[in-house]
Design an enzyme around this catalytic site. Sequence first.
Site, PDB file in Angstrom:
ATOM      1  N   ASP A  82      21.178  46.394  -7.268  1.00  0.00           N
ATOM      2  CA  ASP A  82      21.800  46.332  -8.601  1.00  0.00           C
ATOM      3  C   ASP A  82      23.273  45.976  -8.406  1.00  0.00           C
ATOM      4  O   ASP A  82      23.704  45.681  -7.285  1.00  0.00           O
ATOM      5  CB  ASP A  82      21.607  47.662  -9.355  1.00  0.00           C
ATOM      6  CG  ASP A  82      22.427  48.797  -8.753  1.00  0.00           C
ATOM      7  OD1 ASP A  82      22.987  48.626  -7.654  1.00  0.00           O
ATOM      8  OD2 ASP A  82      22.514  49.857  -9.393  1.00  0.00           O
ATOM      9  N   TYR A  97      14.518  45.320  -9.661  1.00  0.00           N
ATOM     10  CA  TYR A  97      15.326  46.493  -9.321  1.00  0.00           C
ATOM     11  C   TYR A  97      14.571  47.794  -9.638  1.00  0.00           C
ATOM     12  O   TYR A  97      14.460  48.686  -8.789  1.00  0.00           O
ATOM     13  CB  TYR A  97      16.680  46.468 -10.070  1.00  0.00           C
ATOM     14  CG  TYR A  97      17.365  47.790  -9.914  1.00  0.00           C
ATOM     15  CD1 TYR A  97      18.040  48.082  -8.740  1.00  0.00           C
ATOM     16  CD2 TYR A  97      17.248  48.777 -10.898  1.00  0.00           C
ATOM     17  CE1 TYR A  97      18.601  49.328  -8.546  1.00  0.00           C
ATOM     18  CE2 TYR A  97      17.800  50.027 -10.704  1.00  0.00           C
ATOM     19  CZ  TYR A  97      18.482  50.301  -9.537  1.00  0.00           C
ATOM     20  OH  TYR A  97      19.010  51.537  -9.327  1.00  0.00           O
ATOM     21  N   GLU A 140      15.178  55.898 -14.065  1.00  0.00           N
ATOM     22  CA  GLU A 140      15.631  54.543 -13.747  1.00  0.00           C
ATOM     23  C   GLU A 140      15.786  53.699 -15.015  1.00  0.00           C
ATOM     24  O   GLU A 140      16.707  52.902 -15.129  1.00  0.00           O
ATOM     25  CB  GLU A 140      14.677  53.862 -12.756  1.00  0.00           C
ATOM     26  CG  GLU A 140      14.788  54.408 -11.343  1.00  0.00           C
ATOM     27  CD  GLU A 140      16.195  54.275 -10.763  1.00  0.00           C
ATOM     28  OE1 GLU A 140      16.931  53.371 -11.143  1.00  0.00           O
ATOM     29  OE2 GLU A 140      16.547  55.124  -9.915  1.00  0.00           O
TER      30      GLU A 140
END
Length: 372
Positions: A154, A136, A53
């Site tokens: 996002d 996020y 991520e």
Amino acid sequence: MNRLQIRAGRARGAFSDAERAAFQARLLAWYRANRRDLPWRRDRHPYRVWVAEIMLQQTRIAAVLPYYRRFLRRFPSVRALARAPIEDVLTQWSGLGYYSRARCLHRAAAKILALHAGTFPRDREAALKLPGIGNYTAAATLSIAYGVPLAALDGNVARVLARLRAIRGDLREPRRWRRLGSLAQHLLAPDAPGDWNQALMELGETVCTPRAPSCRACPVAKWCRARANSLAGAIPAVRRKRATKRVSIAAAILRDPDGRTLLVRDPGAHDDVLFSRLWQFPAIEARGDPMAQLAAHLRERFGADEIAFRALPPARHGVTYRNVTLLPFLACVTELPRVRGGRILPLARIAELPVSSATRKLATAALTIFKS
Ligand code: SF4
């Protein structure tokens, strides 16, 4: 739910329960049949999901893949990452850009080791206290690794949701972004939040793309208000871009008879955006005569006199809102200046240190001369 609540829910673009269940089933089925085979989808260990991520922030999947594999080979666990020198972490990150991500990852690993016994926390509040983790990243990591029912919003997901509910205007405007966040949470499939978040992201990346979405191939087209109203091309509204700034950076690539060069990390010869506080060639922002300016810089900072430079072809380098022209100047010297805090190493092996892609480009320009 009373009538007023139903009206409010509908006004915000909410789905009825039956609609939502059908929508979730359709999108999840599409995702499970079509998802791309990616390493962080095969192994959902929290550490691996978190690293993925972070790397995927502002970086394309294709660019991330080789870095991801290398990084995990070198740092297979939170403990290995936390205990590694930052220099090693930055070296593995070299070329991927946005180096603050690597610095935060390293600091967060140390915190996870100290406060959470080396395991990425399951709790959202604890995750948000780690360096480099915002809403996020926390939602994506926790939902994928632990199945925590948090919607990850996002740019891709926001675009898909805005089109589905025909939400017009600047999606990053705070009130609109909050509305999209509520919609994302409302739509989340609670039994499969990780797959759900990835399904929406996958749809945004492969079907509901920023330009020319493939509505004919879209599994959720029947719920899409933008499509029904021929608005897919108009949503989201185009954001006004920050004006591009043109910058020229002149860099001195010194080479001694053994093929070695000098790299520095000296704030005086430093460009924060371009070289990211990594090792770099001595450099200046060129405003007038770049060669004369560079010679004066080397004289003042390193006491290096009478260096004869040869200008190499310029190279273009785009960094965020800046359009950078790199001006490499090569000088073959009998001896490299001894600089406090500088590093001397073979020009062909500068990638052994953390260097940005701009520095790699400059080195390649010089190495080409010696190969030809
Ligand atoms: Fe996007 Fe078109 Fe699907 Fe609507 S129908 S979600 S605009 S791809």
